[in-house]
Design a protein around this motif. Structure first.
Motif, PDB file in Angstrom:
ATOM      1  N   GLU A   1      -2.976   1.609  -5.252  1.00 19.56           N
ATOM      2  CA  GLU A   1      -2.857   1.786  -6.590  1.00 19.56           C
ATOM      3  C   GLU A   1      -3.996   2.912  -7.335  1.00 19.56           C
ATOM      4  N   GLY A   2      -3.444   3.998  -7.979  1.00 17.48           N
ATOM      5  CA  GLY A   2      -4.223   4.837  -8.567  1.00 17.48           C
ATOM      6  C   GLY A   2      -4.820   5.991  -7.609  1.00 17.48           C
ATOM      7  N   ALA A   3      -4.440   5.763  -6.100  1.00 17.63           N
ATOM      8  CA  ALA A   3      -5.232   6.854  -5.189  1.00 17.63           C
ATOM      9  C   ALA A   3      -4.042   7.482  -4.739  1.00 17.63           C
ATOM     10  N   ARG A   4      -3.791   8.749  -5.180  1.00 20.49           N
ATOM     11  CA  ARG A   4      -2.587   9.637  -4.837  1.00 20.49           C
ATOM     12  C   ARG A   4      -3.314  10.340  -3.486  1.00 20.49           C
ATOM     13  N   PRO A   5      -2.029  10.653  -2.684  1.00 20.16           N
ATOM     14  CA  PRO A   5      -2.440  11.562  -1.162  1.00 20.16           C
ATOM     15  C   PRO A   5      -2.821  12.907  -2.062  1.00 20.16           C
ATOM     16  N   PRO A   6      -3.616  13.812  -1.079  1.00 20.61           N
ATOM     17  CA  PRO A   6      -3.757  15.051  -1.370  1.00 20.61           C
ATOM     18  C   PRO A   6      -2.476  15.973  -1.903  1.00 20.61           C
TER      19      PRO A   6
ATOM     20  N   GLU B   1       8.178  -3.008  -0.288  1.00 19.34           N
ATOM     21  CA  GLU B   1       7.709  -2.357  -1.622  1.00 19.34           C
ATOM     22  C   GLU B   1       8.864  -2.088  -2.441  1.00 19.34           C
ATOM     23  N   VAL B   2      10.175  -1.310  -2.011  1.00 24.30           N
ATOM     24  CA  VAL B   2      11.083  -1.102  -2.662  1.00 24.30           C
ATOM     25  C   VAL B   2      11.883  -2.059  -3.407  1.00 24.30           C
TER      26      VAL B   2
ATOM     27  N   ARG C   1      -3.654  -2.283  -2.767  1.00 22.56           N
ATOM     28  CA  ARG C   1      -3.503  -3.451  -3.588  1.00 22.56           C
ATOM     29  C   ARG C   1      -3.932  -4.636  -3.134  1.00 22.56           C
ATOM     30  N   LYS C   2      -4.181  -5.546  -4.133  1.00 25.74           N
ATOM     31  CA  LYS C   2      -4.752  -6.987  -3.728  1.00 25.74           C
ATOM     32  C   LYS C   2      -3.518  -7.590  -3.091  1.00 25.74           C
ATOM     33  N   GLY C   3      -3.652  -8.359  -1.961  1.00 33.68           N
ATOM     34  CA  GLY C   3      -2.578  -9.176  -1.384  1.00 33.68           C
ATOM     35  C   GLY C   3      -1.917  -8.395  -0.235  1.00 33.68           C
ATOM     36  N   LEU C   4      -2.065  -6.962  -0.113  1.00 35.31           N
ATOM     37  CA  LEU C   4      -1.273  -6.188   0.861  1.00 35.31           C
ATOM     38  C   LEU C   4      -2.400  -6.333   2.209  1.00 35.31           C
ATOM     39  N   ARG C   5      -2.022  -7.022   3.354  1.00 35.82           N
ATOM     40  CA  ARG C   5      -2.997  -7.083   4.370  1.00 35.82           C
ATOM     41  C   ARG C   5      -2.248  -6.389   5.655  1.00 35.82           C
ATOM     42  N   ALA C   6      -1.001  -5.852   5.419  1.00 34.08           N
ATOM     43  CA  ALA C   6      -0.553  -5.455   6.871  1.00 34.08           C
ATOM     44  C   ALA C   6      -1.470  -4.228   7.320  1.00 34.08           C
ATOM     45  N   GLU C   7      -1.582  -4.452   8.713  1.00 32.46           N
ATOM     46  CA  GLU C   7      -2.427  -3.461   9.138  1.00 32.46           C
ATOM     47  C   GLU C   7      -2.404  -1.958   9.166  1.00 32.46           C
ATOM     48  N   CYS C   8      -0.879  -1.925   8.965  1.00 39.28           N
ATOM     49  CA  CYS C   8      -0.546  -0.460   8.781  1.00 39.28           C
ATOM     50  C   CYS C   8      -1.004   0.708   7.561  1.00 39.28           C
ATOM     51  N   VAL C   9      -1.563  -0.395   6.738  1.00 36.81           N
ATOM     52  CA  VAL C   9      -2.030   0.306   5.528  1.00 36.81           C
ATOM     53  C   VAL C   9      -3.325   1.350   5.837  1.00 36.81           C
ATOM     54  N   ASN C  10      -3.948   0.834   6.749  1.00 34.73           N
ATOM     55  CA  ASN C  10      -5.240   1.609   6.981  1.00 34.73           C
ATOM     56  C   ASN C  10      -4.945   2.905   7.636  1.00 34.73           C
ATOM     57  N   ASP C  11      -3.747   3.567   7.680  1.00 32.31           N
ATOM     58  CA  ASP C  11      -3.379   4.907   7.964  1.00 32.31           C
ATOM     59  C   ASP C  11      -2.567   5.201   6.847  1.00 32.31           C
ATOM     60  N   PRO C  12      -3.101   5.704   5.604  1.00 28.57           N
ATOM     61  CA  PRO C  12      -2.678   6.158   4.548  1.00 28.57           C
ATOM     62  C   PRO C  12      -1.551   7.251   4.768  1.00 28.57           C
TER      63      PRO C  12
ATOM     64  N   ARG D   1     -22.662  -5.729  -3.602  1.00 31.53           N
ATOM     65  CA  ARG D   1     -21.421  -5.347  -3.988  1.00 31.53           C
ATOM     66  C   ARG D   1     -20.483  -6.413  -4.178  1.00 31.53           C
ATOM     67  N   PRO D   2     -19.783  -6.549  -5.454  1.00 30.81           N
ATOM     68  CA  PRO D   2     -18.902  -7.866  -5.479  1.00 30.81           C
ATOM     69  C   PRO D   2     -17.840  -7.978  -4.396  1.00 30.81           C
ATOM     70  N   LYS D   3     -17.625  -9.147  -3.711  1.00 31.69           N
ATOM     71  CA  LYS D   3     -16.867  -9.369  -2.638  1.00 31.69           C
ATOM     72  C   LYS D   3     -15.445  -9.524  -3.217  1.00 31.69           C
ATOM     73  N   ARG D   4     -14.500  -8.619  -2.514  1.00 33.66           N
ATOM     74  CA  ARG D   4     -13.163  -8.473  -3.098  1.00 33.66           C
ATOM     75  C   ARG D   4     -12.248  -8.559  -1.776  1.00 33.66           C
ATOM     76  N   GLY D   5     -11.419  -9.623  -1.952  1.00 34.62           N
ATOM     77  CA  GLY D   5     -10.511  -9.874  -0.718  1.00 34.62           C
ATOM     78  C   GLY D   5      -9.513  -8.693  -0.334  1.00 34.62           C
ATOM     79  N   GLU D   6      -9.315  -7.816  -1.268  1.00 28.86           N
ATOM     80  CA  GLU D   6      -8.268  -6.789  -0.961  1.00 28.86           C
ATOM     81  C   GLU D   6      -9.006  -5.547  -0.431  1.00 28.86           C
ATOM     82  N   ILE D   7     -10.169  -5.542  -0.462  1.00 22.71           N
ATOM     83  CA  ILE D   7     -11.004  -4.319   0.430  1.00 22.71           C
ATOM     84  C   ILE D   7     -10.566  -4.426   2.039  1.00 22.71           C
ATOM     85  N   GLN D   8     -10.431  -3.350   2.367  1.00 21.54           N
ATOM     86  CA  GLN D   8     -10.200  -3.218   3.647  1.00 21.54           C
ATOM     87  C   GLN D   8     -11.288  -2.770   4.548  1.00 21.54           C
ATOM     88  N   ILE D   9     -11.771  -3.214   5.284  1.00 17.48           N
ATOM     89  CA  ILE D   9     -13.101  -3.094   5.974  1.00 17.48           C
ATOM     90  C   ILE D   9     -13.037  -2.537   7.493  1.00 17.48           C
ATOM     91  N   VAL D  10     -13.732  -1.665   7.967  1.00 20.36           N
ATOM     92  CA  VAL D  10     -13.476  -1.339   9.239  1.00 20.36           C
ATOM     93  C   VAL D  10     -15.201  -1.593   9.702  1.00 20.36           C
TER      94      VAL D  10
END
Length: 526
Positions: A481-486, A510-511, A435-446, A408-417
């Protein structure tokens, strides 16, 4: 006789059910995935009810499930009778017993006398109009529905409460479910196919278009079962039509394998039961069952090692989940189940599946919307969740496909567990990538981020709740980006008490980021 001891997650749910019943909620849905032990939880409550002298009915939505449920009641020493079809040939007919297991078909047609004090309705998402109409007449009865997929439209109108059991992720972590290895295969082109009134593809259309990939189904099964199990493995195939299933059985036979079809056109229950009883045997002569709309609910053969999806769905998320659940039950020596997806359903329902298996169901009103929306596979999901070379689903922590070695192409923005398997179709971290550049840990809980965004916009807008929701959705799209919630979450309410400081700060940033970009674009335009 087995001793009925509840697991911790079952005991917790049993307490929640009794609490709601004491609070006066008379119609409650227990939502829990395959292998949670919904029937065992019900049996525990039934034993308590018997101690109080109560009468109990346990409703199952298919005649074939009456005996299966009765066998489980017998194993735990719960005295009961069964009511189904012609009772003259029913060797378990015992109307004097306080507990009765009843088929829905018989329940709708027969006068059963005084209503029971406690009624359980298994697979309650079926939502049969006549069944609900009769249940509504029993105003003094306590009714508990049980389902893994509460997505049928209108459930919120009948059921007054919901108890959410353990999620699939938790059951996987506790080894009460078996993880799946999913291989995305060729899917039929359903563009322009005729549809039923409810929006699903017509059986004949799905069968005719699916028949063009039957050769792939058989050869893929031979290759993959040899690779993962060293040879043929017990398999269930979900076919879109009788003709499609017959052709599959013929081609499997030509390859030297015994696959038997079961469907609603079988000559009788005895014929179908004979095939199923043979299939249950550890040394069964049947390699696989080909099902046309008869094995999605309540079918329990834990040592099934492989499932094949040949029936594409446009809307029926619940059918997709039910089908995959048939292969996820645990069995001695079973480390994983293999799922061969020839329908595209795993990709079409990727985001909803990841969300459901991580968070469960929050409300019936929300859940019903998931079966009302058309899903189509997206190229982005195909590229990010499956191997680009062989199509095998990849683990969240892996950059190399274990099936073929593709990297898989390595991309810095992918969050890995690290170490987390992609449960069912996808993990939350892989499906909802920031999105690329967002590294806040809280984004792991959408889900928490959505709640924070809606809380922020609701408290900072005077234009009403609809505007606040649309604003929150805009913030969400900026993060994922592009991934809406249910879809159901758009209609939910915010809970500001659950918002953490880092989540609130992220939404504020973000605002501010959006406003700066807007001003910059305005200056450039001027």
């Amino acid at each position: 006789m087995k001793e009925l001891i509840l697991r911790p997650h079952q005991s917790h749910v049993e307490g929640q059910l009794r609490e709601q019943l004491r609070a006066g909620v008379s119609r409650i849905v227990l939502v829990a995935p395959t292998a949670f032990g919904k029937t065992e939880t019900a049996m525990f409550l039934i034993k308590l009810a018997l101690q109080k002298g109560s009468r109990v009915w346990f409703l199952v939505d298919r005649v074939t499930l009456v005996k299966q449920t009765s066998d489980r009641f017998r194993a735990y020493g719960i005295p009961h009778g069964t009511i189904q079809g012609a009772n003259a040939t029913n060797d378990r007919y015992a109307p004097e017993q306080a507990v009765q297991i009843i088929s829905i078909q018989t329940f709708e047609r027969r006068d059963l006398g005084d209503p029971a004090d406690l009624i359980f309705y298994d697979e309650c998402h079926s939502q049969y109009a006549e069944t609900l109409s009769r249940l509504e007449k029993y105003s003094k009865s306590k009714i508990i529905g049980m389902t893994a997929t509460p997505f049928a439209p209108g459930m919120a109108q009948f059921w007054g409460g919901i108890v959410n059991g353990a999620t699939v992720n938790r059951l996987l972590a506790d080894h009460f479910l078996t993880p799946l290895k999913i291989k995305a295969c060729v899917s039929p082109d359903m563009q322009g196919a005729r549809r039923k009134p409810g929006g699903e593809y017509a059986d004949e259309e799905a069968g005719q278009r699916g028949i063009t990939i039957i050769g792939d189904v058989v050869q893929t099964w031979i290759q993959q079962t040899q690779k993962f199990f060293g040879g043929p493995a017990k398999t269930i195939v979900f076919s879109p039509s009788i003709k499609h299933g017959e052709e599959l059985c013929r081609q499997f036979a030509e390859a030297g394998f015994n696959f038997q079809q079961i469907s609603y056109l079988d000559r009788g229950d005895d014929v179908r039961d004979e095939k199923i009883d043979e299939f249950r045997k550890p040394d069964s002569a049947i390699h696989g069952l080909v099902s046309c709309a008869v094995l999605t609910k309540g079918f329990d053969v834990p040592d099934v090692m492989c499932g094949i999806s040949c029936r594409p769905y446009r809307k029926s998320f619940s059918s997709h989940i039910q089908e995959m659940g048939r292969v996820m039950r645990t069995s001695p020596g079973k480390d994983f189940g293999l799922w061969l997806d020839h329908s595209g359903n795993c990709i079409s329902f990727a985001q909803d599946t990841a969300w459901l298996f991580e968070y469960g169901v929050d409300s019936l009103s929300d859940a019903a919307k998931r079966d009302a929306e058309v899903r189509e596979p997206t190229e982005k999901i195909k590229q990010t969740l499956f191997c680009a070379d062989c199509g095998m689903q990849m683990e969240a922590a892996s950059f190399v496909c274990r099936s073929c070695g593709w990297e898989r192409p390595k991309r810095g923005e992918i969050q890995i567990v690290q170490g987390e398997l992609i449960d069912f179709a996808h993990s939350i971290q892989e499906t909802f990538q920031p999105r690329k550049g967002l590294r806040a840990e809280c984004v792991n809980d959408p889900r928490a981020i959505w709640n924070a965004a809606l809380s922020y916009t609701s408290s900072n807008s005077s234009k009403g709740p609809e505007f606040a929701k649309k604003w929150a959705m805009g913030v969400w799209f900026g993060i994922y980006e592009g991934a809406r919630p249910p879809r159901g979450f758009f209609d939910g309410k915010a809970d500001p008490s659950k918002v953490q400081t880092d989540q609130w700060s992220l939404i504020e940033r973000e605002v501010q980021r959006f406003r700066k970009r807007s001003k910059h674009n305005q200056r450039r335009a001027a």
